[in-house]
Design an enzyme around this catalytic site. Sequence first.
Site, mmCIF file in Angstrom:
data_model
loop_
_atom_site.group_PDB
_atom_site.id
_atom_site.type_symbol
_atom_site.label_atom_id
_atom_site.label_comp_id
_atom_site.label_asym_id
_atom_site.label_seq_id
_atom_site.Cartn_x
_atom_site.Cartn_y
_atom_site.Cartn_z
ATOM 1 N N GLY A 362 -84.642 -26.856 -28.482
ATOM 2 C CA GLY A 362 -84.726 -28.045 -29.312
ATOM 3 C C GLY A 362 -84.859 -29.253 -28.424
ATOM 4 N N SER A 363 -85.157 -30.395 -29.018
ATOM 5 C CA SER A 363 -85.225 -31.589 -28.200
ATOM 6 C C SER A 363 -84.647 -32.753 -28.969
ATOM 7 C CB SER A 363 -86.661 -31.871 -27.786
ATOM 8 O OG SER A 363 -87.481 -31.884 -28.932
ATOM 9 N N LYS A 384 -79.706 -28.379 -20.778
ATOM 10 C CA LYS A 384 -80.217 -29.658 -21.282
ATOM 11 C C LYS A 384 -80.828 -30.398 -20.117
ATOM 12 C CE LYS A 384 -78.462 -31.955 -24.747
ATOM 13 N NZ LYS A 384 -78.284 -32.992 -25.753
ATOM 14 N N ASP A 481 -70.259 -39.350 -30.731
ATOM 15 C CA ASP A 481 -71.469 -38.952 -31.447
ATOM 16 C C ASP A 481 -71.192 -37.749 -32.337
ATOM 17 O OD1 ASP A 481 -74.052 -39.367 -32.228
ATOM 18 O OD2 ASP A 481 -74.970 -38.431 -30.467
#
Length: 671
Positions: A362-363, A384, A481
């Site tokens: 994923g990005s 990552k 977050d």
Amino acid sequence: MNNNSSVSLMYYYSLLFFSNICLSAVATEFLFNGFRDAAKNLSMDGAALITSNGVLQITNDSTRQIGHAFFNSRVLMLKNDSISSPALSFSTTFVLDIITYNGTGGHGMAFVIALSIPLHGVQDGQYLGLLNENNNGNFSNHLFAIEFDTVNATRRFVDFKENHVGVDINNLTSVVAVPAAYHTDEHKNVTVNLLGGEPIQAWIDYDGAAKVLNVTIAPFMVPKPHQPLISWPINLSPIFKEYMYVGFSAATGRPTSNHYVLGWSFSTVGLAPNLTLSELPLPPRKKVNSSTSRIGIVKAVLVSSLITLVFLLFLFLVSKYLRNRRILSENLEDWEFDYPNRFPYKELYRATKGFKETEVLGSGGFGKVYRGILRRTGKQVAIKKISNSSSQGVREFIAELSSLGQMRHRNIVQLLGWCKRNEDLLLVYDYMPNGSLDTFLFDDDRGTDLSWNQRFKILKDIAFGLLYLHEEWEQVVVHRDVKSSNMLLDAELNGRLGDFGLARLHEHGKDPRTTRAVGTMGYISPELYNTGKATTGSDVFAYGILLFEVASGRRPIEHTAPSILQVVLIDWVRECHTMNKLLTVVDPRLNEYYDKKEMELVLKLGLLCSQSIPEARPTMRQVTQYLNGNDILSDDVAFVFSEVNSHDLNSQLRYTSSSKATISSTLWEGR
Ligand SMILES: *[C@@H]1O[C@H](CO)[C@@H](O)[C@H](O)[C@H]1NC(C)=O
Ligand SMILES: *[C@@H]1O[C@H](CO)[C@@H](O)[C@H](O)[C@H]1NC(C)=O
Ligand SMILES: *[C@@H]1O[C@H](CO)[C@@H](O)[C@H](O)[C@H]1NC(C)=O
Ligand SMILES: *[C@@H]1O[C@H](CO)[C@@H](O)[C@H](O)[C@H]1NC(C)=O
Ligand SMILES: *[C@@H]1O[C@H](CO)[C@@H](O)[C@H](O)[C@H]1NC(C)=O
Ligand SMILES: *[C@@H]1O[C@H](CO)[C@@H](O)[C@H](O)[C@H]1NC(C)=O
Ligand SMILES: *[C@@H]1O[C@H](CO)[C@@H](O)[C@H](O)[C@H]1NC(C)=O
Ligand SMILES: *[C@@H]1O[C@H](CO)[C@@H](O)[C@H](O)[C@H]1NC(C)=O
Ligand SMILES: *[C@@H]1O[C@H](CO)[C@@H](O)[C@H](O)[C@H]1NC(C)=O
Ligand SMILES: *[C@@H]1O[C@H](CO)[C@@H](O)[C@H](O)[C@H]1NC(C)=O
Ligand SMILES: *[C@@H]1O[C@H](CO)[C@@H](O)[C@H](O)[C@H]1NC(C)=O
Ligand SMILES: *[C@@H]1O[C@H](CO)[C@@H](O)[C@H](O)[C@H]1NC(C)=O
């Protein structure tokens, strides 16, 4: 008159008769420096011919060829046609050249003295065009030959080796044969390779009085050696008749050679005249491009392509090695050795098959996440890759990461290590096979819905994870977050907090995108929005939004919502709560299969956590206690909402739609 002499006489007359018709006078001496003009002096048959430049070719290199070339005048070899009178002395010298293009040459050639020409009924191959298997060895052949044999003796003849010179009397089994060689004045025995392709001069001298035959050979231009190769006592009188023919014979068999004579002189009245070697023609040679046989060409092609292949392989390996070295090279700064859990770039490069696109999981805003398998351990990891990180911020960031790496909790995603290479920062995490929570909640094509029990369990897991960050680890960590896409699910669908530490990086790096935005739209508490300062309270606010998400199956901000009221999730839940219809927000996919009490608890806890005033929100410890049922949330709890909050969210919303940027950031803060 005895019978013998009358036969001889008859023979004599017939010869005279014959010679009157077609033969010139008896020869005693002749000299050919090349054979350009010798066609009328020679009697040739078979494959023999004179090439355009005057070389006498006895055979070409086709298989099973026979060629003969005789001086067409008879030569007086016996003074008196009687075996009792001595044969005359004779002397001859010639230059021969045997050229083969086929590897093993054959069969050979011979200087011949024969009673009659042409030679009839002779055989090729080992018979050298001299005899056949029936008359070989018959005394009435009257055949004398010096053979230059290039083929190993067959079973039939006991000549020992190829490359030999032999004396044949009526019989191809030589009376004497020796390896082709010459003796220097220093008595050195030097081998001459008959198949070497180079011209070779031969001298044959017979002393009729002494009855000694000398045979001498030497490479072209080497003066006649003083010591003959063969010096053999022999009486040739029984072999010779009065008139004989002198010449050459050659034959090929399966092995083949071109047999050439370049020059020749002969005498019965003294030494053979010297050849003018400089005048001799050279035999034709095939052009280099076709000088190799087909086998040779194939071999050459094979060998050259093999060499090319090996060379290319070598180049390939070298370039691959250099490329790998360049790709995998690391310019480590000294400080990088100070922090633990550093991975070599090479290892991560290999783990992700060179950061292949197919390995991308994923990005997000920070870069791509790759699936990888560490070669050393076979462990699956998520890597990552954060590009464009300023090196100034990175150092402090890595210092924090290193301590983060010591965190252990079953509800956080374990950070295994890090790696910095140029502008890239790579973070290695435990691989979470079930991906992130948001895909379960919002991706219709995921195919599996989470049951209420699973959702409730995940919410508890996340609460414990946050509690660990806020209160249980050695320093206070604000996640900053909290959102469904940062909550990951392991193989057993346990919820785990993911995605750490990246806001700090951007803070150090002064990334302009993060100076204003400090979280993800829809999760940002009013005070965070106003001050930009993240606290455990702002994490709790975001957790409240997450509770709504999981209960309702809706995103915090849903642009495609059926009514304007439902665009901002928190506003909608508050509205429903005010209207006392809280359960209308429940995810319809749950189909009423949920525990009403737990659902109410979750929604009310969400309202509690997302209150505008930070001080009014519970701590994560309290949240876990409510969720565990250790603390009861009273029915008449008063929620503190303010108009300002709603206004702020709407302005956030406007900000989102205008900038189109989803900004996520995380912050680590000491307390
Ligand atoms: C070859 O033949 C020609 C004509 O018959 C003669 O003139 C010449 O002398 C001969 N050459 C040799 C070397 O015998
Ligand atoms: C060799 O000579 C023979 C007989 O003259 C002929 O048939 C054959 O074609 C020749 N071979 C070559 C390769 O010239
Ligand atoms: C040798 O090579 C010639 C052509 O150069 C060919 O005609 C002949 O057949 C070959 N002989 C063998 C035995 O390969
Ligand atoms: C040659 O032979 C004949 C008969 O055999 C004999 O009479 C004569 O003397 C011989 N000549 C010489 C020179 O030997
Ligand atoms: C040929 O010569 C060899 C050796 O001298 C001998 O053994 C053989 O019997 C001879 N062949 C014939 C047919 O006389
Ligand atoms: C030798 O050759 C002659 C004439 O060709 C023949 O008469 C005789 O029988 C042969 N001798 C042998 C042993 O074959
Ligand atoms: C001839 O025989 C010798 C051994 O007797 C062997 O070494 C050689 O290779 C052979 N040559 C050919 C052309 O067959
Ligand atoms: C020359 O050398 C070869 C082996 O190299 C040997 O067979 C031959 O007998 C020698 N010749 C003489 C005359 O010594
Ligand atoms: C043959 O060679 C020997 C030496 O080996 C020599 O004495 C003799 O004169 C030679 N004979 C001829 C005819 O060349
Ligand atoms: C031939 O050459 C040899 C050596 O080169 C020399 O001794 C001899 O005299 C020459 N013979 C003639 C006839 O010129
Ligand atoms: C070899 O060279 C000749 C002329 O030089 C040419 O005609 C021929 O095609 C060449 N053969 C190959 C196989 O190159
Ligand atoms: C990295 O930064 C440079 C300019 O500083 C920019 O051109 C480039 O697109 C950036 N790359 C990424 C992957 O953000």
